[in-house]
Scaffold this motif. Structure first.
Motif, PDB file in Angstrom:
ATOM      1  N   CYS A  65      18.240 -87.398  41.216  1.00  0.00           N
ATOM      2  CA  CYS A  65      17.131 -87.933  41.996  1.00  0.00           C
ATOM      3  C   CYS A  65      16.907 -87.062  43.231  1.00  0.00           C
ATOM      4  O   CYS A  65      17.666 -86.130  43.505  1.00  0.00           O
ATOM      5  N   THR A  66      15.875 -87.381  43.974  1.00  0.00           N
ATOM      6  CA  THR A  66      15.528 -86.621  45.171  1.00  0.00           C
ATOM      7  C   THR A  66      16.689 -86.574  46.155  1.00  0.00           C
ATOM      8  O   THR A  66      17.019 -85.504  46.674  1.00  0.00           O
ATOM      9  N   ILE A  67      17.314 -87.710  46.416  1.00  0.00           N
ATOM     10  CA  ILE A  67      18.421 -87.766  47.378  1.00  0.00           C
ATOM     11  C   ILE A  67      19.600 -86.934  46.891  1.00  0.00           C
ATOM     12  O   ILE A  67      20.190 -86.176  47.656  1.00  0.00           O
ATOM     13  N   SER A  68      19.951 -87.038  45.631  1.00  0.00           N
ATOM     14  CA  SER A  68      21.075 -86.296  45.075  1.00  0.00           C
ATOM     15  C   SER A  68      20.833 -84.790  45.153  1.00  0.00           C
ATOM     16  O   SER A  68      21.710 -84.032  45.566  1.00  0.00           O
ATOM     17  N   THR A  69      19.651 -84.354  44.763  1.00  0.00           N
ATOM     18  CA  THR A  69      19.332 -82.923  44.785  1.00  0.00           C
ATOM     19  C   THR A  69      19.280 -82.402  46.214  1.00  0.00           C
ATOM     20  O   THR A  69      19.825 -81.331  46.520  1.00  0.00           O
ATOM     21  N   ALA A  70      18.629 -83.136  47.106  1.00  0.00           N
ATOM     22  CA  ALA A  70      18.544 -82.707  48.506  1.00  0.00           C
ATOM     23  C   ALA A  70      19.927 -82.645  49.138  1.00  0.00           C
ATOM     24  O   ALA A  70      20.253 -81.680  49.849  1.00  0.00           O
ATOM     25  N   SER A  71      20.760 -83.635  48.885  1.00  0.00           N
ATOM     26  CA  SER A  71      22.102 -83.652  49.442  1.00  0.00           C
ATOM     27  C   SER A  71      22.922 -82.468  48.920  1.00  0.00           C
ATOM     28  O   SER A  71      23.661 -81.837  49.674  1.00  0.00           O
ATOM     29  N   SER A  72      22.768 -82.143  47.639  1.00  0.00           N
ATOM     30  CA  SER A  72      23.470 -80.995  47.055  1.00  0.00           C
ATOM     31  C   SER A  72      23.055 -79.706  47.740  1.00  0.00           C
ATOM     32  O   SER A  72      23.892 -78.870  48.097  1.00  0.00           O
ATOM     33  N   SER A  73      21.766 -79.538  47.929  1.00  0.00           N
ATOM     34  CA  SER A  73      21.240 -78.346  48.584  1.00  0.00           C
ATOM     35  C   SER A  73      21.736 -78.247  50.030  1.00  0.00           C
ATOM     36  O   SER A  73      22.188 -77.189  50.481  1.00  0.00           O
ATOM     37  N   MET A  74      21.667 -79.355  50.748  1.00  0.00           N
ATOM     38  CA  MET A  74      22.118 -79.380  52.141  1.00  0.00           C
ATOM     39  C   MET A  74      23.615 -79.119  52.238  1.00  0.00           C
ATOM     40  O   MET A  74      24.091 -78.439  53.150  1.00  0.00           O
ATOM     41  N   MET A  75      24.380 -79.660  51.292  1.00  0.00           N
ATOM     42  CA  MET A  75      25.822 -79.457  51.276  1.00  0.00           C
ATOM     43  C   MET A  75      26.156 -77.982  51.108  1.00  0.00           C
ATOM     44  O   MET A  75      27.008 -77.446  51.807  1.00  0.00           O
ATOM     45  N   THR A  76      25.457 -77.296  50.191  1.00  0.00           N
ATOM     46  CA  THR A  76      25.765 -75.877  49.985  1.00  0.00           C
ATOM     47  C   THR A  76      25.493 -75.073  51.244  1.00  0.00           C
ATOM     48  O   THR A  76      26.260 -74.183  51.593  1.00  0.00           O
ATOM     49  N   ASP A  77      24.412 -75.406  51.948  1.00  0.00           N
ATOM     50  CA  ASP A  77      24.118 -74.721  53.217  1.00  0.00           C
ATOM     51  C   ASP A  77      25.206 -74.986  54.244  1.00  0.00           C
ATOM     52  O   ASP A  77      25.622 -74.080  54.979  1.00  0.00           O
ATOM     53  N   ALA A  78      25.655 -76.233  54.320  1.00  0.00           N
ATOM     54  CA  ALA A  78      26.615 -76.635  55.350  1.00  0.00           C
ATOM     55  C   ALA A  78      27.992 -76.000  55.170  1.00  0.00           C
ATOM     56  O   ALA A  78      28.670 -75.702  56.154  1.00  0.00           O
ATOM     57  N   VAL A  79      28.414 -75.777  53.926  1.00  0.00           N
ATOM     58  CA  VAL A  79      29.796 -75.332  53.702  1.00  0.00           C
ATOM     59  C   VAL A  79      29.938 -73.840  53.412  1.00  0.00           C
ATOM     60  O   VAL A  79      31.055 -73.321  53.467  1.00  0.00           O
ATOM     61  N   LEU A  80      28.869 -73.155  53.114  1.00  0.00           N
ATOM     62  CA  LEU A  80      28.964 -71.721  52.810  1.00  0.00           C
ATOM     63  C   LEU A  80      29.570 -70.982  54.004  1.00  0.00           C
ATOM     64  O   LEU A  80      29.119 -71.134  55.140  1.00  0.00           O
ATOM     65  N   GLY A  81      30.625 -70.221  53.743  1.00  0.00           N
ATOM     66  CA  GLY A  81      31.307 -69.462  54.790  1.00  0.00           C
ATOM     67  C   GLY A  81      32.419 -70.228  55.491  1.00  0.00           C
ATOM     68  O   GLY A  81      33.182 -69.658  56.267  1.00  0.00           O
ATOM     69  N   LYS A  82      32.535 -71.512  55.203  1.00  0.00           N
ATOM     70  CA  LYS A  82      33.569 -72.332  55.838  1.00  0.00           C
ATOM     71  C   LYS A  82      34.897 -72.185  55.104  1.00  0.00           C
ATOM     72  O   LYS A  82      34.946 -71.859  53.919  1.00  0.00           O
ATOM     73  N   SER A  83      35.981 -72.463  55.825  1.00  0.00           N
ATOM     74  CA  SER A  83      37.297 -72.488  55.189  1.00  0.00           C
ATOM     75  C   SER A  83      37.399 -73.744  54.343  1.00  0.00           C
ATOM     76  O   SER A  83      36.606 -74.680  54.497  1.00  0.00           O
ATOM     77  N   ARG A  84      38.389 -73.768  53.476  1.00  0.00           N
ATOM     78  CA  ARG A  84      38.632 -74.945  52.634  1.00  0.00           C
ATOM     79  C   ARG A  84      38.803 -76.190  53.522  1.00  0.00           C
ATOM     80  O   ARG A  84      38.192 -77.223  53.280  1.00  0.00           O
ATOM     81  N   ALA A  85      39.616 -76.080  54.567  1.00  0.00           N
ATOM     82  CA  ALA A  85      39.874 -77.223  55.449  1.00  0.00           C
ATOM     83  C   ALA A  85      38.593 -77.667  56.159  1.00  0.00           C
ATOM     84  O   ALA A  85      38.343 -78.875  56.288  1.00  0.00           O
ATOM     85  N   GLU A  86      37.793 -76.733  56.629  1.00  0.00           N
ATOM     86  CA  GLU A  86      36.537 -77.075  57.306  1.00  0.00           C
ATOM     87  C   GLU A  86      35.578 -77.787  56.357  1.00  0.00           C
ATOM     88  O   GLU A  86      34.933 -78.770  56.729  1.00  0.00           O
ATOM     89  N   ALA A  87      35.487 -77.285  55.129  1.00  0.00           N
ATOM     90  CA  ALA A  87      34.589 -77.883  54.146  1.00  0.00           C
ATOM     91  C   ALA A  87      35.044 -79.292  53.772  1.00  0.00           C
ATOM     92  O   ALA A  87      34.217 -80.199  53.646  1.00  0.00           O
ATOM     93  N   LEU A  88      36.346 -79.490  53.618  1.00  0.00           N
ATOM     94  CA  LEU A  88      36.856 -80.835  53.310  1.00  0.00           C
ATOM     95  C   LEU A  88      36.599 -81.788  54.475  1.00  0.00           C
ATOM     96  O   LEU A  88      36.273 -82.964  54.265  1.00  0.00           O
ATOM     97  N   GLU A  89      36.712 -81.294  55.698  1.00  0.00           N
ATOM     98  CA  GLU A  89      36.420 -82.129  56.861  1.00  0.00           C
ATOM     99  C   GLU A  89      34.940 -82.523  56.873  1.00  0.00           C
ATOM    100  O   GLU A  89      34.595 -83.674  57.148  1.00  0.00           O
TER     101      GLU A  89
END
Length: 142
Positions: A65-89
């Motif tokens: 759905c719209t929310i699921s797809t948007a959240s997936s897209s936003m998540m990839t932007d938010a975690v790219l370049g982050k460490s494993r610990a930062e991404a889990l946080e």
């Protein structure tokens, strides 16, 4: 009833991420994590490439759905370049936020913080957290 400027911004950003998702597709040579939300039929396939314990690349595909797809897209932007610990946080912060636990840490989510309003619609929480749960599983298994 007129929409507030914040509501209009929320709707525009969510619609844009849903129609034009960032980091959409598959990564070659990387294991895929597959999850689904049986409640509404959302499915995601997530691949995360780690280098030196940092997310060097990330991609998702699926049908949602719209929310699921948007959240997936936003998540990839938010975690790219982050460490494993930062991404889990960030995954923990997002999960708490959509359950209505708001604090200053949600600013670290970037545009994903706009999904805080999902907490008002309990049936949509699973839609918004699907990608974040896939991320958590990928990082814990990798």
């Amino acid at each position: 009833m007129a929409l507030s400027k914040l509501d209009s911004l929320y709707m525009a950003v969510v619609a844009d991420h849903s129609k034009h998702p960032h980091h959409h597709g598959f990564l070659e040579g990387v294991e895929q994590i597959n999850l689904n939300n049986p409640t509404c039929g959302d499915v995601i396939s997530l691949s995360v490439k780690l280098e030196d314990d940092r997310i060097a690349d990330i991609a998702f595909a699926g049908d949602g759905c719209t929310i699921s797809t948007a959240s997936s897209s936003m998540m990839t932007d938010a975690v790219l370049g982050k460490s494993r610990a930062e991404a889990l946080e960030l995954a923990d912060i997002f999960s708490e936020m959509v359950q209505g636990k708001v604090d200053s840490r949600q600013k670290s989510l970037g545009e994903a913080s706009l999904l805080a309003g999902v907490s008002k619609f309990p049936q949509r929480i699973k839609c918004s957290t699907l990608a974040w749960n896939a991320l958590r599983k990928a990082l814990e298994e990798n």
